[in-house]
Write a protein that holds these residues in place. Sequence first.
Motif, PDB file in Angstrom:
ATOM      1  N   CYS A  84      42.755 -16.043   4.706  1.00  0.00           N
ATOM      2  CA  CYS A  84      43.842 -16.015   5.731  1.00  0.00           C
ATOM      3  C   CYS A  84      44.357 -17.629   5.552  1.00  0.00           C
ATOM      4  O   CYS A  84      43.845 -17.492   6.762  1.00  0.00           O
ATOM      5  CB  CYS A  84      44.349 -14.760   6.758  1.00  0.00           C
ATOM      6  N   ASN A 112      43.287 -12.758  13.315  1.00  0.00           N
ATOM      7  CA  ASN A 112      43.659 -12.770  12.000  1.00  0.00           C
ATOM      8  C   ASN A 112      43.788 -14.769  12.135  1.00  0.00           C
ATOM      9  O   ASN A 112      43.476 -15.591  12.709  1.00  0.00           O
ATOM     10  CB  ASN A 112      45.455 -13.765  11.496  1.00  0.00           C
ATOM     11  N   HIS A 171      52.467 -17.603   6.522  1.00  0.00           N
ATOM     12  CA  HIS A 171      53.481 -18.189   5.250  1.00  0.00           C
ATOM     13  C   HIS A 171      54.189 -16.792   4.705  1.00  0.00           C
ATOM     14  O   HIS A 171      55.666 -17.699   4.274  1.00  0.00           O
ATOM     15  CB  HIS A 171      52.962 -18.795   4.054  1.00  0.00           C
ATOM     16  N   GLU A 198      54.593 -10.680  12.817  1.00  0.00           N
ATOM     17  CA  GLU A 198      54.501 -12.708  12.703  1.00  0.00           C
ATOM     18  C   GLU A 198      55.177 -12.890  12.060  1.00  0.00           C
ATOM     19  O   GLU A 198      55.865 -13.898  11.384  1.00  0.00           O
ATOM     20  CB  GLU A 198      53.568 -12.267  11.557  1.00  0.00           C
TER      21      GLU A 198
HETATM   22 FE1  SF4 Z   1      47.246 -13.502   6.199  1.00  0.00          FE
HETATM   23 FE2  SF4 Z   1      50.152 -13.527   6.382  1.00  0.00          FE
HETATM   24 FE3  SF4 Z   1      48.377 -13.150   4.380  1.00  0.00          FE
HETATM   25 FE4  SF4 Z   1      48.496 -11.436   6.508  1.00  0.00          FE
HETATM   26  S1  SF4 Z   1      50.288 -11.917   5.182  1.00  0.00           S
HETATM   27  S2  SF4 Z   1      46.660 -12.011   5.512  1.00  0.00           S
HETATM   28  S3  SF4 Z   1      48.461 -13.398   8.114  1.00  0.00           S
HETATM   29  S4  SF4 Z   1      48.544 -15.111   4.641  1.00  0.00           S
END
Ligand code: SF4
Length: 302
Positions: A84, A112, A171, A198
């Motif tokens: 991530c 995360n 993102h 998020e």
């Molecule tokens: Fe990371 Fe976004 Fe994927 Fe969740 S969705 S694992 S926060 S990159």
Amino acid sequence: MESVIEEIKRLKKEKNAVILAHYYVEGEIQDIADYVGDSYFLSKKATEVPEDTIVFCGVSFMGESAKILNPNKKVLMPDHLANCPMALMADVEKIEQVRKEYPDVAVVCYINSTTELKAHSDVCVTSSNALRIVKALPNEHIFFIPDENLGRYIASLVPEKHFIFNDGFCHVHKSITKENVLKAKAAKPNAKVLVHPECTLDVLELADYIGSTSGIIDYATNSDAKEFLICTELGVLHQLEKKNPDKKFYSVAIRQLCPNMKKVTLEKVRDALLNEPYVVTVSDEVRMQANKPLERMLELAK
Ligand code: SF4
Ligand code: 13P
């Protein structure tokens, strides 16, 4: 000849392994998992399962958290490159600087995050328990890392505390814009807008419900509404559609897919069990430091 799914089932028994999967991995992976859930559910489940091997179908911070909480278990990742990017978006120097400035600060670390960041934090949180945990902390000053959007959302619900933010982001959720949601809403005016925290604040303001992946799935399942606009990664559609065949779920943007979660395939799960190419390791010293905020999360989230 055995199918890949049959092989996985056989190897799982032979190795006394359990498969945990996040809602963002492909539906076929969710279907072979023993447990599917959000980040909080999965980290808690990792501490409860009796099997001595865990295959973690998700991104690296999830497998690492499972290992930190369960040093005696073997944690296998199907793909070691499933990372991530947000997990790296904070730094230890900044934490030390904030600690100097606010000696009584609580460093609240979204799960995360890397093991190193956790090791320098006071408590971990996930999207489903961050509010409860931040409220329960005795500290007035909160340094929220790495995700700025989740931090700002929690801050808006806890105005009595002073927050310091960090500029990390996801993102995938950032690609969901206010304009996307307004356009989708104009096309489906009766649809409820379900948003992961998020997302940016202007998107959160348009939400009928804000919550973790499992919160979104529960909300839609318990709602009388028939149409929903989904403002998170589209892996959640698998359970949403399975649980609610009579309801309709719509995406709002064009990039609502996490490429890292999608790296997990059935063949890689089979190979993880067969050859164990990616065994999660964390050095004892760092593990002990990172375990404290994770254990504190499990305690405060109860
Ligand atoms: Fe990371 Fe976004 Fe994927 Fe969740 S969705 S694992 S926060 S990159
Ligand atoms: P949840 O904890 O809500 O499942 O979210 C995890 C995640 O990676 C969100 O992008």
